[in-house]
Write a protein that holds these residues in place. Structure first.
Motif, mmCIF file in Angstrom:
data_model
loop_
_atom_site.group_PDB
_atom_site.id
_atom_site.type_symbol
_atom_site.label_atom_id
_atom_site.label_comp_id
_atom_site.label_asym_id
_atom_site.label_seq_id
_atom_site.Cartn_x
_atom_site.Cartn_y
_atom_site.Cartn_z
ATOM 1 N N ALA A 208 0.825 -1.209 0.000
ATOM 2 C CA ALA A 208 0.000 0.000 0.000
ATOM 3 C C ALA A 208 0.860 1.260 0.000
ATOM 4 C CB ALA A 208 -0.930 -0.011 1.215
ATOM 5 N N LYS A 209 1.953 1.229 0.761
ATOM 6 C CA LYS A 209 2.853 2.375 0.804
ATOM 7 C C LYS A 209 3.491 2.620 -0.551
ATOM 8 C CE LYS A 209 6.904 4.151 3.282
ATOM 9 N NZ LYS A 209 7.917 3.852 4.347
ATOM 10 N N ILE A 211 2.285 1.671 -3.556
ATOM 11 C CA ILE A 211 1.275 2.107 -4.523
ATOM 12 C C ILE A 211 0.877 3.560 -4.262
ATOM 13 C CG2 ILE A 211 -1.097 1.748 -5.298
ATOM 14 C CD1 ILE A 211 -0.717 -1.205 -4.859
ATOM 15 N N SER A 212 0.793 3.950 -2.988
ATOM 16 C CA SER A 212 0.368 5.314 -2.656
ATOM 17 C C SER A 212 1.348 6.365 -3.180
ATOM 18 C CB SER A 212 0.223 5.460 -1.141
ATOM 19 O OG SER A 212 1.468 5.292 -0.491
ATOM 20 N N LYS A 213 2.600 5.969 -3.428
ATOM 21 C CA LYS A 213 3.598 6.897 -3.939
ATOM 22 C C LYS A 213 3.524 7.049 -5.456
ATOM 23 C CE LYS A 213 6.965 6.134 -0.231
ATOM 24 N NZ LYS A 213 8.341 5.671 0.097
ATOM 25 N N GLN A 215 2.066 8.220 -8.769
ATOM 26 C CA GLN A 215 1.202 9.338 -9.118
ATOM 27 C C GLN A 215 0.561 9.204 -10.497
ATOM 28 O OE1 GLN A 215 0.606 11.660 -6.839
ATOM 29 N NE2 GLN A 215 2.061 10.692 -5.421
ATOM 30 N N LYS A 220 -5.177 3.830 -8.825
ATOM 31 C CA LYS A 220 -4.490 3.623 -7.556
ATOM 32 C C LYS A 220 -5.479 3.389 -6.417
ATOM 33 C CE LYS A 220 -2.614 7.142 -5.531
ATOM 34 N NZ LYS A 220 -1.672 8.242 -5.232
ATOM 35 N N LYS A 221 -6.573 4.155 -6.391
ATOM 36 C CA LYS A 221 -7.546 4.028 -5.309
ATOM 37 C C LYS A 221 -8.194 2.647 -5.301
ATOM 38 C CE LYS A 221 -8.697 8.923 -4.823
ATOM 39 N NZ LYS A 221 -9.783 9.933 -4.876
ATOM 40 N N LEU A 224 -5.696 0.146 -3.900
ATOM 41 C CA LEU A 224 -5.598 0.270 -2.449
ATOM 42 C C LEU A 224 -6.835 -0.290 -1.766
ATOM 43 C CD1 LEU A 224 -4.010 3.829 -2.140
ATOM 44 C CD2 LEU A 224 -2.914 1.637 -1.674
ATOM 45 N N ARG A 225 -8.012 -0.108 -2.367
ATOM 46 C CA ARG A 225 -9.229 -0.666 -1.771
ATOM 47 C C ARG A 225 -9.171 -2.182 -1.734
ATOM 48 N NH1 ARG A 225 -12.322 3.514 -4.479
ATOM 49 N NH2 ARG A 225 -12.780 2.070 -6.178
ATOM 50 N N THR A 320 -1.544 -0.798 -12.539
ATOM 51 C CA THR A 320 -0.790 0.248 -11.864
ATOM 52 C C THR A 320 0.577 0.412 -12.504
ATOM 53 O OG1 THR A 320 -1.900 -0.280 -9.781
ATOM 54 C CG2 THR A 320 0.123 1.015 -9.637
#
Length: 329
Positions: A208-209, A211-213, A215, A220-221, A224-225, A320
């Protein structure tokens, strides 16, 4: 009702209504959701990837589980009186626990697959051609069969209540808890939950960390879900059951013996046994989040000038962007 050797009665009369209602709800929702999931995963999804093998097997396990629930519903409506015979008790009982541990096993496989794909994308590109997902799937089923078959074909269950009702996978004598059930429970807790759960809890936050980076991905959301959904199912369904099962196992093995605490653990275990069954209703929701992101492709594109080659890597499972890698001639 269940009596311990210390003459402490363990009562949980609410369980008859609790199990009947929860299992009926899980049967209806779970059957519809998982049959639909199997149809979509096997017939409608195109360009399926590595993780789809795990999703399909999860749906198969959940479908097997919900199909045996009518027997359990009848059992609890009749206040834990089993009338379907010893073999049927064995099959439904082992399917119950097979669902729990195969689900955790496939969650762990998805976790490892996602971790390698996101954190080490080039390694993932190399190993995915080996079809390791099929090897892991066969291995998990082989382990499950090796455990289940002896339980189904073994001697008759010594499993009866005092009020002339036949229990099913309950009310084992104290001698069984101290001897025969010790290795099963220990292995189930350590290898079936503690190790896989630790892998999930460590790896998914790292994914998650990472993927959150990123952009550049509009998906991406959704990715993460999907990760948070697996974490939620593991924490809400599997963690409470195994914590109370550990305490219940210690109680029945007479590691501690306090009447009031034993009664509390017995009641709490009834609740977590019902709660763990909800995983087969939540899993198809996870498939929805994941399949909605599967429209992307994992591709290796050649760009650049004569002096260098630029490889852009996408993860088809998460749709992604994973990074850009340059190789100089």
């Amino acid at each position: 009702m269940m009596n311990t050797s210390s003459n402490c009665s363990l009562l949980a009369d609410f369980q008859y209504h609790l199990f009947s209602i929860i299992y009926s709800l899980v049967f209806i929702l779970g059957l519809i959701e998982n049959v639909l999931a199997l149809y979509v995963l096997t017939c409608k999804v195109k360009n399926s990837t590595q993780s789809y093998v795990y999703f399909i097997n999860l749906a198969v396990v959940d479908t097997m589980f919900v199909c045996m629930l009518p027997f359990r519903i009848h059992y609890h409506i009749n206040e834990n009186n089993w009338i379907f015979g010893d073999i049927t008790c064995r099959i439904t009982g082992t399917l119950y626990f097979t669902n729990i541990y195969l689900s955790i096993g496939f969650f762990t496989c998805i976790c490892v697959d996602r971790y390698i794909a996101v954190v080490h994308p080039l390694t993932y590109l190399r190993i995915r051609v080996s079809h390791y997902n099929i090897v892991l799937t066969v291995l998990l089923w082989a382990i499950a069969v090796a455990i289940v078959v002896p339980l189904v074909l073994g001697g008759r269950l010594d499993n009866f209540l005092e009020n002339n009702k036949t229990a099913c996978y309950e009310s084992f004598p104290e001698s069984s808890w101290k001897k025969r059930l010790v290795p099963y429970n220990t292995c189930a807790l350590v290898f079936g939950f503690v190790i896989p759960f630790s892998i999930i809890m460590i790896s998914y936050p790292l994914i998650a960390k990472r993927i959150s980076k990123i952009q550049t991905s509009i998906h991406k959301k959704k990715a993460l879900r999907t990760i948070f959904m697996i974490l939620a199912i593991s924490i809400l369904c599997f963690l409470p059951y195994h914590l109370t099962h550990l305490l219940h196992f210690m109680m029945r093995a007479r590691i501690f013996d306090h009447c009031a605490f034993n009664g509390f653990i017995y009641k709490l275990r009834r609740i977590t046994l019902a709660l763990v069954s909800f995983n087969c209703c939540l899993n198809p929701i996870m498939y929805y989040f994941t399949t909605s992101t599967y429209s992307g492709r994992l591709r290796l594109r050649l760009r650049g000038l004569r002096a260098k080659k630029v490889y852009t890597i996408y993860d088809r499972d998460m749709n992604t962007f994973l990074g850009t890698y340059r190789n100089k001639p």
